[in-house]
Enzyme design. Sequence first.
Site, PDB file in Angstrom:
ATOM      1  N   ARG A 199      11.365 -41.399 -20.943  1.00 48.26           N
ATOM      2  CA  ARG A 199      10.237 -40.693 -21.306  1.00 48.26           C
ATOM      3  C   ARG A 199       8.832 -41.495 -21.650  1.00 48.26           C
ATOM      4  O   ARG A 199       7.945 -41.414 -22.459  1.00 48.26           O
ATOM      5  CB  ARG A 199      10.409 -39.658 -22.715  1.00 48.26           C
ATOM      6  CG  ARG A 199      11.597 -38.894 -22.470  1.00 48.26           C
ATOM      7  CD  ARG A 199      11.099 -37.625 -21.554  1.00 48.26           C
ATOM      8  NE  ARG A 199      11.975 -36.650 -21.544  1.00 48.26           N
ATOM      9  CZ  ARG A 199      13.237 -36.529 -20.941  1.00 48.26           C
ATOM     10  NH1 ARG A 199      13.522 -37.602 -20.060  1.00 48.26           N
ATOM     11  NH2 ARG A 199      13.943 -35.514 -20.933  1.00 48.26           N
ATOM     12  N   SER A 209      11.469 -30.216 -24.991  1.00 45.44           N
ATOM     13  CA  SER A 209      11.701 -31.167 -26.190  1.00 45.44           C
ATOM     14  C   SER A 209      10.581 -31.547 -26.991  1.00 45.44           C
ATOM     15  O   SER A 209       9.634 -32.066 -26.164  1.00 45.44           O
ATOM     16  CB  SER A 209      12.469 -32.328 -25.742  1.00 45.44           C
ATOM     17  OG  SER A 209      13.480 -31.903 -24.937  1.00 45.44           O
ATOM     18  N   GLU A 246       7.522 -36.379 -28.405  1.00 49.31           N
ATOM     19  CA  GLU A 246       7.783 -36.667 -26.732  1.00 49.31           C
ATOM     20  C   GLU A 246       6.309 -35.910 -26.302  1.00 49.31           C
ATOM     21  O   GLU A 246       5.723 -36.382 -25.509  1.00 49.31           O
ATOM     22  CB  GLU A 246       8.608 -35.941 -26.106  1.00 49.31           C
ATOM     23  CG  GLU A 246       8.477 -35.780 -24.519  1.00 49.31           C
ATOM     24  CD  GLU A 246       9.693 -35.021 -24.054  1.00 49.31           C
ATOM     25  OE1 GLU A 246      11.006 -35.157 -24.239  1.00 49.31           O
ATOM     26  OE2 GLU A 246       9.409 -34.245 -23.097  1.00 49.31           O
TER      27      GLU A 246
HETATM   28  P1  FAD Z   1       0.365 -32.152 -18.855  1.00 50.66           P
HETATM   29  O1  FAD Z   1       1.051 -31.334 -20.124  1.00 50.66           O
HETATM   30  O2  FAD Z   1      -0.726 -31.290 -18.459  1.00 50.66           O
HETATM   31  O3  FAD Z   1      -0.044 -33.597 -19.398  1.00 50.66           O
HETATM   32  C1  FAD Z   1       1.034 -34.322 -19.674  1.00 50.66           C
HETATM   33  C2  FAD Z   1       0.355 -35.878 -19.979  1.00 50.66           C
HETATM   34  O4  FAD Z   1       0.028 -36.191 -18.649  1.00 50.66           O
HETATM   35  C3  FAD Z   1      -0.784 -35.772 -20.565  1.00 50.66           C
HETATM   36  O5  FAD Z   1      -1.049 -36.997 -21.202  1.00 50.66           O
HETATM   37  C4  FAD Z   1      -1.865 -35.796 -19.292  1.00 50.66           C
HETATM   38  O6  FAD Z   1      -3.130 -36.449 -19.891  1.00 50.66           O
HETATM   39  C5  FAD Z   1      -1.178 -36.595 -18.291  1.00 50.66           C
HETATM   40  N1  FAD Z   1      -1.651 -36.019 -16.925  1.00 50.66           N
HETATM   41  C6  FAD Z   1      -1.261 -34.944 -16.420  1.00 50.66           C
HETATM   42  N2  FAD Z   1      -1.719 -35.119 -14.931  1.00 50.66           N
HETATM   43  C7  FAD Z   1      -2.257 -36.442 -14.621  1.00 50.66           C
HETATM   44  C8  FAD Z   1      -2.485 -36.983 -13.771  1.00 50.66           C
HETATM   45  N3  FAD Z   1      -2.981 -36.490 -12.481  1.00 50.66           N
HETATM   46  N4  FAD Z   1      -3.155 -38.507 -13.922  1.00 50.66           N
HETATM   47  C9  FAD Z   1      -3.094 -38.865 -15.073  1.00 50.66           C
HETATM   48  N5  FAD Z   1      -2.584 -38.408 -16.169  1.00 50.66           N
HETATM   49  C10 FAD Z   1      -1.782 -37.047 -16.121  1.00 50.66           C
HETATM   50  N6  FAD Z   1      10.087 -32.949 -19.356  1.00 50.66           N
HETATM   51  C11 FAD Z   1      11.245 -33.587 -18.936  1.00 50.66           C
HETATM   52  O7  FAD Z   1      11.048 -34.993 -18.708  1.00 50.66           O
HETATM   53  N7  FAD Z   1      12.415 -33.438 -18.783  1.00 50.66           N
HETATM   54  C12 FAD Z   1      12.954 -32.243 -18.871  1.00 50.66           C
HETATM   55  O8  FAD Z   1      14.021 -31.617 -18.768  1.00 50.66           O
HETATM   56  C13 FAD Z   1      11.618 -31.074 -19.571  1.00 50.66           C
HETATM   57  N8  FAD Z   1      11.867 -29.893 -19.567  1.00 50.66           N
HETATM   58  C14 FAD Z   1      11.126 -28.917 -19.923  1.00 50.66           C
HETATM   59  C15 FAD Z   1      11.259 -27.680 -20.160  1.00 50.66           C
HETATM   60  C16 FAD Z   1      10.188 -26.580 -20.874  1.00 50.66           C
HETATM   61  C17 FAD Z   1      10.698 -25.443 -20.963  1.00 50.66           C
HETATM   62  C18 FAD Z   1       8.854 -27.049 -20.960  1.00 50.66           C
HETATM   63  C19 FAD Z   1       7.717 -26.437 -21.239  1.00 50.66           C
HETATM   64  C20 FAD Z   1       8.643 -28.748 -20.615  1.00 50.66           C
HETATM   65  C21 FAD Z   1       9.684 -29.381 -20.265  1.00 50.66           C
HETATM   66  N9  FAD Z   1       9.552 -30.832 -20.125  1.00 50.66           N
HETATM   67  C22 FAD Z   1      10.394 -31.468 -19.214  1.00 50.66           C
HETATM   68  C23 FAD Z   1       8.064 -31.425 -20.424  1.00 50.66           C
HETATM   69  C24 FAD Z   1       7.029 -31.464 -19.178  1.00 50.66           C
HETATM   70  O9  FAD Z   1       7.211 -30.389 -18.157  1.00 50.66           O
HETATM   71  C25 FAD Z   1       6.812 -32.708 -18.370  1.00 50.66           C
HETATM   72  O10 FAD Z   1       6.523 -33.682 -19.155  1.00 50.66           O
HETATM   73  C26 FAD Z   1       5.924 -32.709 -17.199  1.00 50.66           C
HETATM   74  O11 FAD Z   1       5.749 -33.708 -16.407  1.00 50.66           O
HETATM   75  C27 FAD Z   1       4.474 -32.167 -17.752  1.00 50.66           C
HETATM   76  O12 FAD Z   1       3.450 -31.794 -16.722  1.00 50.66           O
HETATM   77  P2  FAD Z   1       2.231 -31.046 -16.688  1.00 50.66           P
HETATM   78  O13 FAD Z   1       1.478 -31.132 -15.433  1.00 50.66           O
HETATM   79  O14 FAD Z   1       2.247 -29.894 -17.472  1.00 50.66           O
HETATM   80  O15 FAD Z   1       1.374 -32.269 -17.671  1.00 50.66           O
HETATM   81  N1  EPU Z   2      22.717 -30.797 -29.449  1.00 56.98           N
HETATM   82  C1  EPU Z   2      23.027 -30.223 -30.621  1.00 56.98           C
HETATM   83  N2  EPU Z   2      22.131 -29.076 -31.121  1.00 56.98           N
HETATM   84  C2  EPU Z   2      21.112 -28.650 -30.443  1.00 56.98           C
HETATM   85  C3  EPU Z   2      20.793 -29.371 -29.248  1.00 56.98           C
HETATM   86  C4  EPU Z   2      21.394 -30.135 -28.881  1.00 56.98           C
HETATM   87  O1  EPU Z   2      24.016 -30.502 -31.105  1.00 56.98           O
HETATM   88  O2  EPU Z   2      20.515 -27.863 -30.826  1.00 56.98           O
HETATM   89  C5  EPU Z   2      23.527 -31.773 -28.881  1.00 56.98           C
HETATM   90  C6  EPU Z   2      24.816 -31.249 -28.132  1.00 56.98           C
HETATM   91  O3  EPU Z   2      25.842 -31.929 -28.489  1.00 56.98           O
HETATM   92  C7  EPU Z   2      24.596 -31.545 -26.686  1.00 56.98           C
HETATM   93  C8  EPU Z   2      23.671 -32.634 -26.707  1.00 56.98           C
HETATM   94  O4  EPU Z   2      22.968 -32.553 -27.934  1.00 56.98           O
HETATM   95  O5  EPU Z   2      25.703 -31.762 -26.154  1.00 56.98           O
HETATM   96  C9  EPU Z   2      22.766 -32.860 -25.504  1.00 56.98           C
HETATM   97  O6  EPU Z   2      22.009 -31.622 -25.125  1.00 56.98           O
HETATM   98  P1  EPU Z   2      21.319 -31.239 -23.991  1.00 56.98           P
HETATM   99  O7  EPU Z   2      22.222 -31.366 -22.955  1.00 56.98           O
HETATM  100  O8  EPU Z   2      20.688 -29.813 -24.232  1.00 56.98           O
HETATM  101  O9  EPU Z   2      20.286 -32.279 -23.903  1.00 56.98           O
HETATM  102  P2  EPU Z   2      18.970 -33.115 -25.031  1.00 56.98           P
HETATM  103  O10 EPU Z   2      19.446 -34.298 -25.081  1.00 56.98           O
HETATM  104  O11 EPU Z   2      19.205 -32.089 -26.255  1.00 56.98           O
HETATM  105  C10 EPU Z   2      17.556 -33.910 -23.057  1.00 56.98           C
HETATM  106  C11 EPU Z   2      16.090 -33.844 -22.777  1.00 56.98           C
HETATM  107  C12 EPU Z   2      15.826 -32.726 -22.032  1.00 56.98           C
HETATM  108  C13 EPU Z   2      16.762 -32.408 -20.757  1.00 56.98           C
HETATM  109  C14 EPU Z   2      18.166 -32.401 -20.958  1.00 56.98           C
HETATM  110  C15 EPU Z   2      18.989 -32.397 -19.946  1.00 56.98           C
HETATM  111  C16 EPU Z   2      15.120 -35.400 -24.238  1.00 56.98           C
HETATM  112  C17 EPU Z   2      13.979 -35.470 -25.272  1.00 56.98           C
HETATM  113  N3  EPU Z   2      15.475 -34.055 -24.011  1.00 56.98           N
HETATM  114  O12 EPU Z   2      17.811 -32.978 -23.952  1.00 56.98           O
HETATM  115  O13 EPU Z   2      14.446 -32.686 -21.583  1.00 56.98           O
HETATM  116  O14 EPU Z   2      16.472 -31.321 -19.854  1.00 56.98           O
HETATM  117  O15 EPU Z   2      18.357 -33.592 -21.692  1.00 56.98           O
HETATM  118  O16 EPU Z   2      19.053 -33.700 -19.099  1.00 56.98           O
HETATM  119  O17 EPU Z   2      15.375 -36.278 -23.707  1.00 56.98           O
HETATM  120  C18 EPU Z   2      12.025 -32.390 -22.074  1.00 56.98           C
HETATM  121  O18 EPU Z   2      12.054 -33.523 -22.224  1.00 56.98           O
HETATM  122  O19 EPU Z   2      11.298 -31.550 -22.563  1.00 56.98           O
HETATM  123  C19 EPU Z   2      13.528 -31.731 -21.911  1.00 56.98           C
HETATM  124  C20 EPU Z   2      13.679 -30.623 -22.115  1.00 56.98           C
END
Ligand code: FAD
Ligand code: EPU
Length: 338
Positions: free
Chosen positions: A164, A238, A334
């Site tokens: 991240r 997250s 994050e």
């Molecule tokens: P924004 O929120 O608009 O911006 C994020 C950052 O990027 C800001 O600092 C912004 O200034 C910068 N930025 C955006 N575009 C540009 C550009 N073109 N050039 C330079 N800087 C830029 N993230 C994960 O890694 N894994 C996940 O599994 C995951 N699951 C998610 C689930 C949900 C339901 C939600 C709401 C979010 C999740 N995220 C996850 C976080 C998010 O989706 C990512 O961080 C995504 O890349 C953000 O994209 P955005 O276009 O919305 O960026």
């Molecule tokens: N867990 C709990 N309680 C909770 C949530 C998680 O106990 O409420 C424990 C469980 O043991 C589970 C483990 O955490 O097995 C892992 O949970 P999960 O698979 O949901 O993954 P995470 O570590 O909670 C991360 C990323 C997610 C990504 C998933 C899948 C981060 C901060 N988050 O979550 O990314 O989708 O793994 O790879 O690394 C995001 O970055 O916004 C995001 C959603």
Amino acid sequence: MLILENQSLKHLNTFGLEAKAKYYIEIESEKELIELFVTPKSILDNALILGGGSNILFTKNYDGLVIRYIAKGIKVILEDDESVLIKAEAGEVWDDLVSYCVAKKYYGIENLSLIPGTVGAAPIQNIGAYGVELKDCFELLEGYFIDSGSKQTFMRSDCNFGYRDSIFKRELKNKFVITSIVLRLYKKQIFNLSYSALKEELKNYNTNELTIELVRETIKRIRKNKLPDPVQLGNSGSFFKNPEIDEEKFLLIHEKNPDLVFYKTSSGTYKIPAGWLIEKCGFKGRRIGNVGTFSKQALVIVNYGNATGDEIKNYAEQIRHEVNTKFSILLDYEVNII
Ligand code: FAD
Ligand code: EPU
């Protein structure tokens, strides 16, 4: 090219928070971006680059220029028997790129299905999910420095990708507009099924039954079961990063909680789920006023409709404080807080 004033960002952040940008511009091409660089330095110096707003928390109006680079396009720029180089413009929706690659059977990013946001933001925190990170298939990106207007290419090794993390989330934050990325994807079937939740979901399939479409659909199903849809419940995924702790601290926690899921890193530290720590502090499913923690995933803070950015930040601070008090671990955000 038109700079708007006093523009609402409510529909441009997945928390659904009201915040206004003093100046706002949507840029549709590199040509327009170059034209923007003649804007007075006093305005350009205070820029915020916004993608889909899915990793941002607005606690106030933005007293500067919000730039959205919205150019779209996906094309294969090089191809051999084994792999393809795909170039995608920053304004593409990330999951549209995944969908395109899955349809063409280009392997590598199917585990990153359904991550919200744009292609341009994907390198910022090196998006990751289900055992795969962007950096695993990343070749290069292009963009422009806002202060000098000069164009630059960053190869993977220039980006300082980490969990991240990247150079763009640190020293180049809001200084460099990413305009496109290039990924190397594979034509032969290679799957990453290392993540236990994915492995478990696919355990009834033989290897020869697995397809890229099946992996994508499975990831989408797991995510839909666990994460709230921002259209229905404002959130930014997250809120915190999973912490890495040293062996001594890990053993102390593990001794009392043998069920703790963990991952030992190559540097000898232990990565543990922040969601577990937050749940152990009693926050899973808890609601205080307009803000709460999602019932199925304690890492996700949700807006029940009328929260302010400050309320969400205060709730997050309360979680941090309680996790620190109970486990002596200070969680890192994050989400990008404005
Ligand atoms: P924004 O929120 O608009 O911006 C994020 C950052 O990027 C800001 O600092 C912004 O200034 C910068 N930025 C955006 N575009 C540009 C550009 N073109 N050039 C330079 N800087 C830029 N993230 C994960 O890694 N894994 C996940 O599994 C995951 N699951 C998610 C689930 C949900 C339901 C939600 C709401 C979010 C999740 N995220 C996850 C976080 C998010 O989706 C990512 O961080 C995504 O890349 C953000 O994209 P955005 O276009 O919305 O960026
Ligand atoms: N867990 C709990 N309680 C909770 C949530 C998680 O106990 O409420 C424990 C469980 O043991 C589970 C483990 O955490 O097995 C892992 O949970 P999960 O698979 O949901 O993954 P995470 O570590 O909670 C991360 C990323 C997610 C990504 C998933 C899948 C981060 C901060 N988050 O979550 O990314 O989708 O793994 O790879 O690394 C995001 O970055 O916004 C995001 C959603």
